[in-house]
Write an enzyme that holds these catalytic residues in place. Sequence first.
Site, PDB file in Angstrom:
ATOM      1  N   HIS A  37      -1.134  -1.360  -4.217  1.00  0.00           N
ATOM      2  CA  HIS A  37      -2.414  -1.012  -3.595  1.00  0.00           C
ATOM      3  C   HIS A  37      -2.511   0.505  -3.442  1.00  0.00           C
ATOM      4  CE1 HIS A  37      -6.004  -2.205  -1.330  1.00  0.00           C
ATOM      5  NE2 HIS A  37      -5.741  -1.170  -0.536  1.00  0.00           N
TER       6      HIS A  37
ATOM      7  N   SER B  17       0.831  -1.200   0.000  1.00  0.00           N
ATOM      8  CA  SER B  17       0.000   0.000   0.000  1.00  0.00           C
ATOM      9  C   SER B  17       0.867   1.252   0.000  1.00  0.00           C
ATOM     10  CB  SER B  17      -0.917   0.025   1.224  1.00  0.00           C
ATOM     11  OG  SER B  17      -1.560   1.275   1.328  1.00  0.00           O
TER      12      SER B  17
ATOM     13  N   ASP C 102      -6.541  -6.202   4.424  1.00  0.00           N
ATOM     14  CA  ASP C 102      -5.915  -4.881   4.433  1.00  0.00           C
ATOM     15  C   ASP C 102      -6.009  -4.277   5.823  1.00  0.00           C
ATOM     16  OD1 ASP C 102      -5.040  -2.299   4.016  1.00  0.00           O
ATOM     17  OD2 ASP C 102      -6.585  -1.764   2.571  1.00  0.00           O
TER      18      ASP C 102
ATOM     19  N   MET D 120     -12.215   4.170  -0.767  1.00  0.00           N
ATOM     20  CA  MET D 120     -12.845   4.403   0.533  1.00  0.00           C
ATOM     21  C   MET D 120     -13.512   5.772   0.481  1.00  0.00           C
ATOM     22  SD  MET D 120      -9.928   2.837   3.064  1.00  0.00           S
ATOM     23  CE  MET D 120      -8.557   3.068   1.938  1.00  0.00           C
TER      24      MET D 120
ATOM     25  N   MET E  28      -9.084   7.985  -0.332  1.00  0.00           N
ATOM     26  CA  MET E  28      -9.940   8.405   0.783  1.00  0.00           C
ATOM     27  C   MET E  28     -10.450   9.817   0.547  1.00  0.00           C
ATOM     28  SD  MET E  28      -7.583   7.070   3.958  1.00  0.00           S
ATOM     29  CE  MET E  28      -6.678   5.528   3.861  1.00  0.00           C
TER      30      MET E  28
ATOM     31  N   MET F   8     -11.493  -5.808   5.502  1.00  0.00           N
ATOM     32  CA  MET F   8     -10.699  -4.843   6.249  1.00  0.00           C
ATOM     33  C   MET F   8     -10.365  -5.436   7.610  1.00  0.00           C
ATOM     34  SD  MET F   8     -10.091  -2.233   4.363  1.00  0.00           S
ATOM     35  CE  MET F   8      -9.290  -1.287   5.670  1.00  0.00           C
TER      36      MET F   8
ATOM     37  N   HIS G 157      -8.415   0.990  -4.257  1.00  0.00           N
ATOM     38  CA  HIS G 157      -9.373   0.759  -3.171  1.00  0.00           C
ATOM     39  C   HIS G 157     -10.072   2.086  -2.851  1.00  0.00           C
ATOM     40  CE1 HIS G 157      -9.773  -0.379   1.403  1.00  0.00           C
ATOM     41  NE2 HIS G 157     -10.945  -0.286   0.800  1.00  0.00           N
TER      42      HIS G 157
ATOM     43  N   ASP H   4      -4.781   3.448  -1.967  1.00  0.00           N
ATOM     44  CA  ASP H   4      -5.876   3.797  -1.061  1.00  0.00           C
ATOM     45  C   ASP H   4      -6.395   5.195  -1.383  1.00  0.00           C
ATOM     46  OD1 ASP H   4      -6.131   1.536   0.768  1.00  0.00           O
ATOM     47  OD2 ASP H   4      -4.085   2.031   1.376  1.00  0.00           O
TER      48      ASP H   4
END
Length: 215
Positions: free
Chosen positions: A32, A7, A174, A67, A36, A136, A65, A34
């Site tokens: 990965h 990540s 994760d 979020m 957000m 998660m 991913h 992330d």
Amino acid sequence: MKCLSPSILSADYGNLSEALRLIDEAGAQYVHVDVMDGHFVPNITIGPVVVECIRPLTDRILDVHLMIENPEKYIHSFVKAGADIITVHAEACPHLDHTINMIKDEGILAGVAINPATPLSAIEYVLRKVDMVLIMTVNPGFGGQELIPYTVDKVCELKGMLTKKGIKTDIEVDGGITLDNVADVLDAGANIIVSGSSVFKGDISDNVRRFLDLM
């Protein structure tokens, strides 16, 4: 197939190209990413522009991913930026089936994620449609957290559910995955391992190789 997905949330963004080079050369199969938004989780990270910048720097699978709230509004932008797989949270999608279809219609892989306390029943009916389920193992929003122990049981439960239904779907974990506990989640049934701090703190190449040796 067991794969490592470092990540980049924990990487040095001032030297991201070098970090990507190191994890590629050490053998990590995924990257990965992330994303957000400060609403679905209490942090803000990156958007499609950064993914577009990353794409020419690595030929690994870009594991994006989301979020974020209303992820369906941004799927096309992330696909255009170079995502290979997009994972959305069941908790953020009132029309989860439709959102998964949107991802699949873009011609890429689709994943669904659930938070630690969200029951597997929330995704049971879409298991045949997705390419990956992300469990998660911490509450999403920040790196460097410790794995929540009961999430390992949840991985085991999901693996049993998939086996009973005859479904072959990747299980990704994760959050708080370290060299000390990665064997636990692998034994429970996970096959795609996300790790941030334990990869990018210290010797990146050595950390990746040590993870892969355990997989």
